[in-house]
Design a protein around this motif. Sequence first.
Motif, PDB file in Angstrom:
ATOM      1  N   VAL A   1       0.175   0.356  -6.719  1.00 43.19           N
ATOM      2  CA  VAL A   1       0.520  -0.992  -6.258  1.00 43.19           C
ATOM      3  C   VAL A   1      -0.745  -1.832  -6.077  1.00 43.19           C
ATOM      4  O   VAL A   1      -0.812  -2.989  -6.513  1.00 43.19           O
TER       5      VAL A   1
ATOM      6  N   PHE B   1      -1.765  -5.131  -8.023  1.00 47.81           N
ATOM      7  CA  PHE B   1      -1.925  -6.290  -7.149  1.00 47.81           C
ATOM      8  C   PHE B   1      -3.248  -7.002  -7.456  1.00 47.81           C
ATOM      9  O   PHE B   1      -3.297  -8.237  -7.588  1.00 47.81           O
TER      10      PHE B   1
ATOM     11  N   ALA C   1       1.256  -6.877  -0.563  1.00 50.44           N
ATOM     12  CA  ALA C   1       1.354  -6.174  -1.844  1.00 50.44           C
ATOM     13  C   ALA C   1       2.413  -5.081  -1.795  1.00 50.44           C
ATOM     14  O   ALA C   1       3.245  -4.956  -2.705  1.00 50.44           O
ATOM     15  N   LEU C   2       2.406  -4.285  -0.720  1.00 46.92           N
ATOM     16  CA  LEU C   2       3.377  -3.195  -0.600  1.00 46.92           C
ATOM     17  C   LEU C   2       4.793  -3.730  -0.412  1.00 46.92           C
ATOM     18  O   LEU C   2       5.757  -3.149  -0.941  1.00 46.92           O
TER      19      LEU C   2
ATOM     20  N   GLY D   1       5.976  -4.973  -3.838  1.00 41.25           N
ATOM     21  CA  GLY D   1       6.180  -3.813  -4.692  1.00 41.25           C
ATOM     22  C   GLY D   1       7.394  -3.009  -4.256  1.00 41.25           C
ATOM     23  O   GLY D   1       8.200  -2.559  -5.084  1.00 41.25           O
TER      24      GLY D   1
ATOM     25  N   GLU E   1       7.680  -0.822  -9.250  1.00 48.20           N
ATOM     26  CA  GLU E   1       6.717  -1.309  -8.267  1.00 48.20           C
ATOM     27  C   GLU E   1       5.526  -1.980  -8.939  1.00 48.20           C
ATOM     28  O   GLU E   1       4.872  -2.844  -8.347  1.00 48.20           O
TER      29      GLU E   1
ATOM     30  N   ALA F   1       4.115  -5.513  -7.697  1.00 50.47           N
ATOM     31  CA  ALA F   1       2.723  -5.633  -7.271  1.00 50.47           C
ATOM     32  C   ALA F   1       1.992  -6.715  -8.064  1.00 50.47           C
ATOM     33  O   ALA F   1       1.211  -7.492  -7.509  1.00 50.47           O
TER      34      ALA F   1
END
Length: 393
Positions: A61, A65, A223-224, A227, A237, A241
């Motif tokens: 991720v 990202f 970001a998480l 994702g 994901e 991301a």
Amino acid sequence: MENLPLLLGAGILLLSLYLAAVFGAWFRVPGIILYILLGTLTGSWLHDSHLLHTAGEIGIVLLFFLLGLEFSYDRFKTIARKVWPAGTLDLVLNLIVTAGICMAFGLDGVSSLVIGGVVFATSSTVTAKLMQSTKRMANAESEFMLGLLIFEDLAAPLFVALLIGLVEGQALTPASLLLVMGKVAILAAGAIGIGKFVFSKLHDFFERIFSEDYYIVLTVGLALTYGGLAVYLGLSEVLGALLAGMMLSEARKTEDIENKVLPVRDLLLPLFFVYFGTTVILGDHVPYVGLLIVLVLWSTAAKVITGYFGGKWYGLSKKASMRAGLSITTRGEFSVVIASLAAGSAKLLASLFILLSVVLGIVLFQTAPWLTNRFLGKGKGKASRSKAPDGPI
């Protein structure tokens, strides 16, 4: 390592990764290959480790990202418009033709489609990591390669949805495909809207909190979250991301965010390759040896053809197109997901193909500039019309 304390096991694993990286530096072997082989050799201890899987997934991720931070919405739209002919060629050669080859060797229709899906999906994670580690992000072909990877990451969820229905004996309906496409559209529209109307106005806010400890908590959390939202919707994901990075790029603090997130990514990303290695289950015998050899040779040729002709359609020079084709032959995370739908000898065939294509693909990536010069000479060739990325990632 299941009987060891968690901290002791984690420490041994990280030290093993360090020794593998040092060995690779000494003998000029890419660390990714050694990480995957380490996972394969320790698969009986680490297989189905949820902690390892989660840590590796976070690393993926963060990798995408950071890639997404380099792409504004307008630039992404331009790339998507230019890359679809190459993506279509990729789909025909690597999925449809491969499925036909498998059926010619006696595999049933569903197994043939599964193997075709395994061959189709280039490893976005391995390719992006190699581009970053070899400092080739500034090359003319990098933008085209990333666009092609994004095309595959959009097509792969649709294909997985199709395969799941076929494997479970369900009929594929236009409604199921439209549902997946709708999810992709909603996820992308949300990222574009939040980026344009929220984060574009938060430049001063990000500037003010840069020195605070919670700066990295905010950026990694975003970001998480995006994702994870993609996974919740049944998508990749990787896609979520990338969109999260594009979203935060509107805050115009790319360099600051990279400086904070890079150390976390560098710690966790090797764990993905170890986990990937644990998913390659080797049996007592190799099924369909002839088919395996044909698949490795054909899949390599098909990706080179895709990169070469697709790159020229994109506007690259012959040399940049050849480098792109030689650099997109690895298979990885999506291939593993698709291979898990296979059964019996077809599953082992898919696992062996993935392992071989990763090793061969990394070698081809590393030697792509040299091979291109050997095939096409050392002249500069026609200048590329494609704009290189703004800077290294």
